[in-house]
Design a protein around this motif. Structure first.
Motif, PDB file in Angstrom:
ATOM      1  N   ALA A  64       0.864  -1.190   0.000  1.00 15.58           N
ATOM      2  CA  ALA A  64       0.000   0.000   0.000  1.00 15.58           C
ATOM      3  C   ALA A  64       0.898   1.238   0.000  1.00 15.58           C
ATOM      4  CB  ALA A  64      -0.912  -0.011   1.214  1.00 15.58           C
ATOM      5  N   LYS A  66       0.584   4.332  -0.121  1.00 15.74           N
ATOM      6  CA  LYS A  66       0.349   5.580   0.607  1.00 15.74           C
ATOM      7  C   LYS A  66       1.174   5.658   1.894  1.00 15.74           C
ATOM      8  CE  LYS A  66      -3.688   4.646   3.545  1.00 15.74           C
ATOM      9  NZ  LYS A  66      -4.341   3.359   3.280  1.00 15.74           N
ATOM     10  N   ASP A  85      -0.617  -0.918  -4.411  1.00 11.99           N
ATOM     11  CA  ASP A  85      -1.906  -0.267  -4.188  1.00 11.99           C
ATOM     12  C   ASP A  85      -1.649   1.231  -4.252  1.00 11.99           C
ATOM     13  OD1 ASP A  85      -3.459   1.332  -2.387  1.00 11.99           O
ATOM     14  OD2 ASP A  85      -3.789  -0.296  -0.980  1.00 11.99           O
ATOM     15  N   HIS A 205     -13.419  -6.136  -2.381  1.00 15.46           N
ATOM     16  CA  HIS A 205     -12.332  -5.669  -1.530  1.00 15.46           C
ATOM     17  C   HIS A 205     -12.879  -5.117  -0.227  1.00 15.46           C
ATOM     18  CE1 HIS A 205     -10.022  -2.136  -0.060  1.00 15.46           C
ATOM     19  NE2 HIS A 205      -9.010  -2.953  -0.171  1.00 15.46           N
ATOM     20  N   HIS A 207     -11.230  -3.222   3.589  1.00 12.96           N
ATOM     21  CA  HIS A 207     -10.063  -2.798   4.376  1.00 12.96           C
ATOM     22  C   HIS A 207     -10.660  -2.259   5.660  1.00 12.96           C
ATOM     23  CE1 HIS A 207      -6.291  -0.870   5.519  1.00 12.96           C
ATOM     24  NE2 HIS A 207      -6.948   0.262   5.678  1.00 12.96           N
ATOM     25  N   SER A 210      -6.562   0.363  10.333  1.00 14.44           N
ATOM     26  CA  SER A 210      -5.104   0.364  10.314  1.00 14.44           C
ATOM     27  C   SER A 210      -4.568   0.228  11.735  1.00 14.44           C
ATOM     28  CB  SER A 210      -4.617   1.660   9.687  1.00 14.44           C
ATOM     29  OG  SER A 210      -3.285   1.539   9.266  1.00 14.44           O
ATOM     30  N   GLY A 247      -5.258  -4.063   4.134  1.00 14.73           N
ATOM     31  CA  GLY A 247      -4.069  -4.087   4.996  1.00 14.73           C
ATOM     32  C   GLY A 247      -4.483  -3.794   6.422  1.00 14.73           C
ATOM     33  N   GLY A 248      -3.618  -3.125   7.158  1.00 16.13           N
ATOM     34  CA  GLY A 248      -3.991  -2.696   8.500  1.00 16.13           C
ATOM     35  C   GLY A 248      -3.295  -3.424   9.635  1.00 16.13           C
ATOM     36  N   GLU A 290      -2.940  -6.150   1.418  1.00 17.96           N
ATOM     37  CA  GLU A 290      -2.321  -4.853   1.105  1.00 17.96           C
ATOM     38  C   GLU A 290      -1.644  -4.213   2.307  1.00 17.96           C
ATOM     39  OE1 GLU A 290      -5.635  -3.177  -1.993  1.00 17.96           O
ATOM     40  OE2 GLU A 290      -5.984  -2.930   0.151  1.00 17.96           O
ATOM     41  N   GLY A 292       0.776  -1.859   4.266  1.00 18.52           N
ATOM     42  CA  GLY A 292       1.561  -0.662   3.981  1.00 18.52           C
ATOM     43  C   GLY A 292       2.489  -0.404   5.147  1.00 18.52           C
ATOM     44  N   ARG A 293       1.882   0.041   6.250  1.00 18.84           N
ATOM     45  CA  ARG A 293       2.619   0.373   7.459  1.00 18.84           C
ATOM     46  C   ARG A 293       3.617  -0.725   7.866  1.00 18.84           C
ATOM     47  NH1 ARG A 293       0.490   3.692  11.358  1.00 18.84           N
ATOM     48  NH2 ARG A 293      -1.567   3.319  10.494  1.00 18.84           N
ATOM     49  N   TYR A 390       3.826   6.640   6.843  1.00 20.09           N
ATOM     50  CA  TYR A 390       2.970   7.783   7.169  1.00 20.09           C
ATOM     51  C   TYR A 390       3.735   8.923   7.842  1.00 20.09           C
ATOM     52  CZ  TYR A 390      -0.443   4.185   6.095  1.00 20.09           C
ATOM     53  OH  TYR A 390      -1.138   3.184   5.460  1.00 20.09           O
TER      54      TYR A 390
HETATM   55  C1  LIG Z   1      -4.335   2.386   4.044  1.00 20.25           C
HETATM   56  C2  LIG Z   1      -4.747   1.231   3.261  1.00 20.25           C
HETATM   57  C3  LIG Z   1      -3.975   0.078   3.264  1.00 20.25           C
HETATM   58  C4  LIG Z   1      -2.734  -0.078   4.085  1.00 20.25           C
HETATM   59  O1  LIG Z   1      -2.970  -0.001   5.443  1.00 20.25           O
HETATM   60  P1  LIG Z   1      -1.772  -0.241   6.489  1.00 20.25           P
HETATM   61  O2  LIG Z   1      -2.388   0.012   7.795  1.00 20.25           O
HETATM   62  O3  LIG Z   1      -0.721   0.754   6.149  1.00 20.25           O
HETATM   63  O4  LIG Z   1      -1.306  -1.632   6.305  1.00 20.25           O
HETATM   64  C5  LIG Z   1      -4.385  -0.971   2.458  1.00 20.25           C
HETATM   65  N1  LIG Z   1      -5.494  -0.888   1.702  1.00 20.25           N
HETATM   66  C6  LIG Z   1      -6.255   0.208   1.675  1.00 20.25           C
HETATM   67  C7  LIG Z   1      -7.435   0.253   0.811  1.00 20.25           C
HETATM   68  C8  LIG Z   1      -5.926   1.295   2.457  1.00 20.25           C
HETATM   69  O5  LIG Z   1      -6.702   2.379   2.438  1.00 20.25           O
END
Ligand SMILES: *Cc1c(COP(=O)(O)O)cnc(C)c1O
Length: 431
Positions: A64, A66, A85, A205, A207, A210, A247-248, A290, A292-293, A390
Motif C-alpha cells: 500500500a 500511501k 496499491d 475488496h 479494508h 489500520s 491491509g492494517g 495490502e 503498507g505500514r 505515514y
Molecule cells: C491504508 C490502506 C492500506 C494499508 O494499510 P496499512 O495500515 O498501512 O497496512 C491498504 N489498503 C487500503 C485500501 C488502504 O486504504
C-alpha cells in the motif's frame, strides 16, 4: 535491545541502522533526516510473500504505497515481485514513472476524479477498486470512449468494528469508503456493474482499518467476504474471482506493543477463506492483501538535532528539535506515541522525562510527549523510531519548512532515495 533488529549500537556507542553509524549519516546528509533500512523492507516483503505462497498459494501481496510513496520504493516493490496499491493520480503517476508493471497495480480511493480514472485507463492499470455507483458509471463511460474493458473490484464495508483509532477505522457502515454489505448496497452495485459496457467484474475488496493488533477482525472480515462471494454466486450466478482483504496489520511503535507475526495472520485468514469456500462449494478465490505500514514503518527512523532545551520548573522540559509536525504529523493528528533514543547514547540511563517538541508554530507540534531520556543538550542527535510509514508521505511544508531527504541503507551502503527540498523547491510554483 531496540524496537527492531535493524537498529544496533557500535563501538563508538552510537546508534546504527543497517550497520551504519547514524551520527555519520546525519553528518553526511544533515538533519532532519529520514533513514530507512532497505534490507529490512525487503525482508518484510518476503515474510508476506512467502506466507501467502505457503498457506494459500493463489494470492498476491500488494504494497500500500500511501504509507511511503516514491520511485525508489516502487522499484523495490517491483523487484520483490509484489503488486502495488495506489490511491491517487499522484501515487499512480509515481508508479508509472518508476516503470512499475501496471497489471499489478490496484487503484483505490473513495473519490477518484475523471482525470485520475482516465490516467488509469490510459495506462492499463490492472484493477480499479470502485467505491460507488457514480464512479462506476464514470469509469464505464471513460472505458467505452477508449474502447477498452476495465477490470474492477468493489470496495465493501463488511460492517466490522476494528479496535483502533476512529480516524483509521474504515470497515463500519458509517464510513465514507465503499458500499455496505448488510444493506444490500454491495449486491446491487455488483448486479448493476454486470449490466454496464466495458466493465469486467473481477472481485471484492475490504479494508477494515489500520494499526490493528487483534487477529479476530481480520478473520471475521475474511469469513463475511467469502460468504458474500458465495451469496452472489448462489443468487445471481456471478463468479467473483478475487478477494482483496486490505491491509492494517499493527506494528510495534512502543516496546509494549505486541503485534501478531504477519505470517500468522496470513495463515489464519487463508484457513478461514478455504473453510468457507469448501462449505459453500466455491472455487477458491485469488486473495490479495495490502500491507503498507507493516512493510515500511519498522524499517525507518527520523534523526533530529536538538536545539533549545527549555526547563519549566515543576511543569515540563521541552527539548526542541529541527523538525516536527511538518515531517511527522501523527502526534498532532492521532496522538500517536513513539519511542526515541539519543543517537550518541542509545542505551544510556533514562534519567529525565522530557517532551520532544518540533519547531513549527503550533503548541501541539510535539513528536514525543513525556519520554524518559538520557540528559541531552543542544547539538545532540535524537532518533525517533519506527517512522518509515505515514511520515514522509504525510509531511508538509507548513511554515515553509522543506521536507527532509530519505536515505536508504542496504548492504552497509547509504543511498539517497529522495533529496532534501531546497528553498527554491518551496517556491517552484509561486508566481
Ligand atoms: C491504508 C490502506 C492500506 C494499508 O494499510 P496499512 O495500515 O498501512 O497496512 C491498504 N489498503 C487500503 C485500501 C488502504 O486504504
Amino acid at each position: 535491545m531496540f524496537l527492531t533488529d535493524c537498529l544496533g549500537i557500535n563501538e563508538k556507542n552510537n546508534l546504527t541502522i543497517g550497520g551504519l553509524d547514524v551520527a555519520d549519516l546525519a553528518k553526511e546528509f544533515g538533519t532532519p533526516l529520514y533513514l530507512m533500512d532497505e534490507d529490512k523492507i525487503r525482508e518484510n516483503c518476503r515474510i508476506y510473500k512467502n506466507a501467502m505462497e505457503k498457506y494459500y498459494g493463489k494470492g498476491l501481496v500488494l504494497y500500500a504505497s500511501k504509507a511511503f510513496s516514491c520511485r525508489y520504493i516502487c522499484r523495490l516493490v517491483a523487484e520483490e515481485g509484489m503488486g502495488l496499491d495506489v490511491v491517487s493520480g499522484g501515487e499512480l503517476y509515481t508508479a508509472i514513472s518508476a516503470g512499475f508493471p501496471m497489471d499489478k497495480v490496484y487503484f483505490h480511493g473513495n473519490n477518484k476524479t475523471a482525470q485520475e480514472l482516465t490516467l488509469a485507463v490510459d495506462n492499463n492499470v490492472g484493477r480499479i477498486v470502485v467505491d460507488n455507483i457514480s464512479e462506476l458509471e464514470m469509469l464505464s463511460s471513460i472505458a467505452k470512449s477508449k474502447s477498452k474493458t476495465v477490470s474492477v473490484l468493489f470496495r465493501i464495508k463488511p460492517g466490522i468494528e476494528a479496535h483502533t483509532h476512529e480516524f483509521i477505522s474504515t470497515g463500519r457502515i458509517d464510513s465514507k469508503f465503499g458500499v455496505a454489505l448488510e444493506t444490500g448496497e454491495a449486491e446491487e452495485i455488483i448486479k448493476y456493474a454486470k449490466s454496464l459496457a466495458n466493465i469486467d467484474v473481477v472481485g471484492v475488496h475490504c479494508h477494515i482499518g489500520s494499526q490493528i493488533f487483534d487477529i479476530d477482525p481480520f478473520l471475521l472480515a475474511a469469513e463475511k467476504m467469502t460468504g458474500f462471494i458465495a451469496d452472489i454466486k448462489d443468487r445471481h450466478g456471478i463468479e467473483i474471482a478475487e478477494l482483496n482483504l486490505g491491509g492494517g496489520f499493527g506494528i510495534k511503535y512502543l516496546s509494549s506493543d505486541d503485534p501478531v507475526p504477519y505470517d500468522e495472520y496470513i495463515k489464519a485468514v487463508s484457513g478461514v477463506v478455504k473453510d468457507v469456500a469448501k462449505k459453500r462449494g466455491l472455487t477458491l478465490p485469488k486473495i490479495l492483501m495490502e500491507p503498507g505500514r507493516s512493510i515500511v514503518a519498522p524499517a525507518g527512523i527520523t534523526v533530529y538535532t536538538v536545539g533549545a532545551v527549555k526547563e519549566i520548573p515543576n511543569i515540563r522540559t521541552y527539548v526542541s528539535v529541527d523538525g516536527g509536525m511538518c515531517d511527522n504529523p501523527r502526534y498532532i493528528m492521532y496522538g500517536s506515541e513513539y519511542e526515541a533514543v539519543v543517537v550518541g547514547n542509545p542505551l544510556g540511563l533514562r534519567e529525565k522525562t522530557v517532551t520532544i517538541a518540533g519547531k513549527c508554530c503550533e503548541s501541539g507540534d510535539i513528536l514525543v510527549k513525556d519520554i524518559a531520556l538520557p540528559l541531552v543538550k543542544a547539538g545532540d542527535l535524537i532518533a525517533v523510531l519506527a517512522t518509515g510509514a505515514y511520515n514522509y508521505s504525510m509531511a508538509s511544508n507548513y511554515n515553509r519548512i522543506s521536507r527532509p531527504p530519505v536515505v536508504m541503507v542496504s548492504g552497509k551502503k547509504a543511498r539517497l532515495a529522495i533529496r532534501r527540498e531546497s528553498y527554491e523547491d518551496l517556491m517552484r510554483n509561486d508566481l
